[in-house]
Design an enzyme around this catalytic site. Structure first.
Site, PDB file in Angstrom:
ATOM      1  N   LYS A   1      -1.426  27.758  45.296  1.00 51.76           N
ATOM      2  CA  LYS A   1      -1.367  26.300  45.221  1.00 51.76           C
ATOM      3  C   LYS A   1      -1.250  25.661  46.599  1.00 51.76           C
ATOM      4  O   LYS A   1      -1.461  24.478  46.766  1.00 51.76           O
ATOM      5  CB  LYS A   1      -0.215  25.865  44.308  1.00 51.76           C
ATOM      6  N   ARG A   2      -0.909  26.467  47.582  1.00 51.27           N
ATOM      7  CA  ARG A   2      -0.785  25.904  48.935  1.00 51.27           C
ATOM      8  C   ARG A   2      -2.080  26.030  49.742  1.00 51.27           C
ATOM      9  O   ARG A   2      -2.156  25.545  50.855  1.00 51.27           O
ATOM     10  CB  ARG A   2       0.356  26.595  49.676  1.00 51.27           C
TER      11      ARG A   2
END
Ligand code: GLU
Length: 488
Positions: free
Chosen positions: A255-256
Site C-alpha cells: 500500500k505504500r
C-alpha cells in the site's frame, strides 16, 4: 441449501477503496449479475483497532461511482439486515455459546501478554507460532483464581487433530491444509467481539452466500472457516481466491508503493472515468477467451454477459499504469466534449487559471481549449500542464526553444507577423491564417522556417495543436505581448 446465487463484497473499513478491493467487489458483482443472483455489501468492522472513521461510507460511495451496485447492504438494508458486523454482536454470541456448550470451543484465560510471550518463545525455538494446547484445559480451581484476578477469557476454537481440510477453489483447484500444527484460534476476544474468521462464517451462512470471491491473502484463513462450518454442520459456500496484483517490477504491491496510484478516489480526483477503471480492473486476472479473445474494451453490459470464473487466472496480474492511461484515454475520447469540460474545470480552477464561477465567454474559451486536448489526455488533470500556455503570462523557453529563436530569419518573421496581427481588423482563426500567409508572401519564408518561430515564440513549445486555433485561443493581447517580448 437453496440454489440461490448470492455474492458479497465484505470490506473492512480500514481505509480508502483500494484497486485490489475494487477488483474483488467487481468480480463478485459481475458474477452475481451474470448468474442472475444478488450482490451484497457487508461491512466487516470487528477489528476495531483498525477501523477508520467514515471509511465504509467512502468505500461505498466509490463503489457506486464505479457503477458497482448492490441489492442489499448497510445503506439500503435487506432481508438479512443488519449488514454491519458490529450491529450483529448478539447474533454471534448465540453461536459462540453453542460451540462452547458443545465443547467445540473453550474459554482461554491467558492474557494477551502471556500469549504474546508464548509466541515469542516459539519463534525463538524456530517453531511456527500457535496457541498451545495447555490452554484447552483449566481446572475449576484455576478458573476461580483467574476470575478473582479479574481476568476476562477469550474464546478459542478447538482445532480437530489429524484432519485435512480441502478448499475446492473455483480458481485454484483443490488446496489442502493439515489441521495438525495449525493451533487453536481466537474466535471471540475478551471484550465479546468476535474475530473475522468467526463472524465471516456466521454471516456468509446466515446471508445464504453461495460464492465467496476474495483475495488470495484469505486463502490461508479458509481452512479455519471450513472447520467452523463443519462444527455447525453447515455446508460452506464455494470459494474462489483471486491471485495477487503485482507492481510493474513484478513485486507484490504494497500500500505504500508510490509507483502505482492505488486508490479509486485518487483516480476519480485525477479525472479518470469509472468505465475505464472497471474495464482495466476486470483485465487484472480475467480474460474473455473465445471469440472475444483479443478484444480489450468491454462495457459493464458486455462484462455481465461474458464474465466467468473459468476465465480468471491463477497467476498474479501485473498492474500496468501505462495501460490504465491508455484505457482511460480511449474512453475520454468517446465522451461528449461538455462532459470532459466539466471534469477539467475543477483542475483549471485549482490551478488558478480560471474563476470558480467563470463567465459565459470564459467558459466558451475553456471549452475550445479542452476540445484541442480531448484526444490526447490520459486523464483530465493533465489539462493543467497542457493548457497552461493559454493562461500564464510568462512563457518559459528551454534551450531548444532559444536555439530556434536565434535562427537568422526569426526577427523579420516575428516582426512582420506582429504587424499583420495589429493591422487585422478582427482577431479570429481566419485573420490569423491570413496574417501568416501575408508574412510568407512578404518575407519569402515558409513552412517550418515560418511556423516554428511563431509557435515557439508564443507558446514556448515546438509541438502542439493546430497553430491558428492555438493563437486564437491565447488571445490577441497575449500573442502580441509575447511576440514583442521575444523581439526586444
Ligand atoms: N473483510 C475482509 C477484507 O477486507 C474480507 C474477507 C472476506 O471476503 O471474507 O479483507
Amino acid at each position: 441449501m437453496s440454489n440461490e446465487i448470492r455474492l458479497r463484497y465484505a470490506p473492512s473499513p480500514t481505509g480508502h477503496l483500494h484497486i485490489g478491493g475494487a477488483r474483488t467487489a467487481l468480480f463478485n458483482y459481475l458474477l452475481a449479475r451474470r448468474l442472475g443472483g444478488k450482490f451484497i455489501v457487508r461491512i466487516e468492522d470487528t477489528d476495531q483497532t483498525r477501523n477508520v472513521e467514515n471509511a465504509a461510507e467512502k468505500q461505498m460511495e466509490n463503489l457506486k461511482w464505479l457503477g458497482v451496485e448492490w441489492d442489499e447492504g448497510v445503506d439500503i438494508g435487506g432481508p438479512y439486515a443488519p449488514y454491519r458486523q458490529m450491529d450483529r454482536l448478539d447474533i454471534y454470541r448465540r453461536y459462540i455459546d453453542q460451540l462452547l456448550a458443545e465443547g467445540k470451543a473453550y474459554y482461554c484465560w491467558a492474557t494477551k501478554e502471556e500469549l504474546d510471550a508464548e509466541r515469542e518463545e516459539q519463534l525463538a525455538r524456530g517453531e511456527t507460532p500457535r496457541i498451545a494446547e495447555k490452554h484447552r484445559h483449566v481446572t475449576p480451581e484455576q478458573k476461580a483464581v483467574y476470575e478473582q484476578e479479574g481476568r476476562v477469557p477469550s474464546v478459542h476454537f478447538l482445532v480437530p487433530d489429524d484432519r485435512e481440510y480441502v478448499v475446492n477453489d473455483l480458481i485454484r483447484g483443490e488446496v489442502r491444509f493439515e489441521s495438525n500444527g495449525m493451533g487453536d484460534f481466537v474466535i471471540c476476544r475478551p471484550d465479546g467481539i468476535p474475530t473475522y474468521n468467526f463472524a465471516v462464517v456466521i454471516d456468509d451462512y446466515l446471508m445464504k452466500i453461495s460464492h465467496v470471491i476474495r483475495g488470495e491473502e484469505h486463502l490461508s484463513n479458509t481452512p479455519r472457516q471450513l472447520m467452523i462450518y463443519e462444527a455447525f454442520g453447515w455446508e460452506p459456500p464455494q470459494f474462489a481466491h483471486l491471485a495477487l496484483i503485482l507492481n510493474q517490477d513484478g513485486k507484490k504491491m504494497s500500500k505504500r508503493d508510490e509507483s502505482i496510484i492505488q486508490f479509486i478516489e485518487q483516480y476519480r480526483d485525477l479525472g479518470f472515468l469509472a468505465e475505464a477503471i472497471v474495464n482495466f480492473l476486470v483485465l487484472l486476472g480475467w480474460s474473455p477467451g473465445g471469440d472475444a479473445g483479443e478484444e480489450e474494451i468491454f462495457s459493464k453490459e458486455d462484462l455481465i454477459k461474458l464474465f466467468s470464473l473459468e476465465r480468471v487466472s491463477k497467476s498474479p496480474a501485473v498492474f500496468d499504469a501505462a495501460k490504465m492511461n491508455w484505457m482511460n484515454n480511449h474512453y475520454l475520447k468517446e465522451q461528449p466534449l461538455d462532459f470532459i469540460v466539466e471534469l477539467c474545470l475543477p483542475h483549471l480552477q485549482k490551478a488558478g487559471f480560471i474563476e470558480n464561477d467563470p463567465s459565459r465567454e470564459e467558459y466558451e474559451r475553456v471549452r475550445e481549449i479542452v476540445a484541442l486536448y480531448q484526444e490526447q489526455m490520459s486523464y483530465c488533470a493533465q489539462i493543467v500542464p497542457l493548457a497552461a500556455l493559454f493562461f500564464l503570462d510568462e512563457v518559459v523557453y528551454d534551450e531548444e526553444a532559444k536555439g530556434i529563436l536565434r535562427e537568422p530569419q526569426v526577427p523579420e518573421v516575428l516582426a512582420a507577423f506582429k504587424r499583420h496581427l495589429e493591422e487585422a481588423p478582427e482577431y479570429n482563426v481566419e485573420s490569423i491564417k491570413a496574417s501568416l500567409k501575408n508574412v510568407q508572401k512578404e518575407t519569402g519564408h515558409k513552412g517550418k522556417a515560418l511556423f516554428m518561430p511563431v509557435r515557439v515564440a508564443v507558446t514556448g513549445q515546438e509541438h502542439g495543436r493546430d497553430l491558428d486555433k492555438t493563437l486564437y485561443l491565447i488571445g490577441r493581447e497575449q500573442v502580441l505581448n509575447r511576440l514583442a517580448r521575444v523581439l526586444s
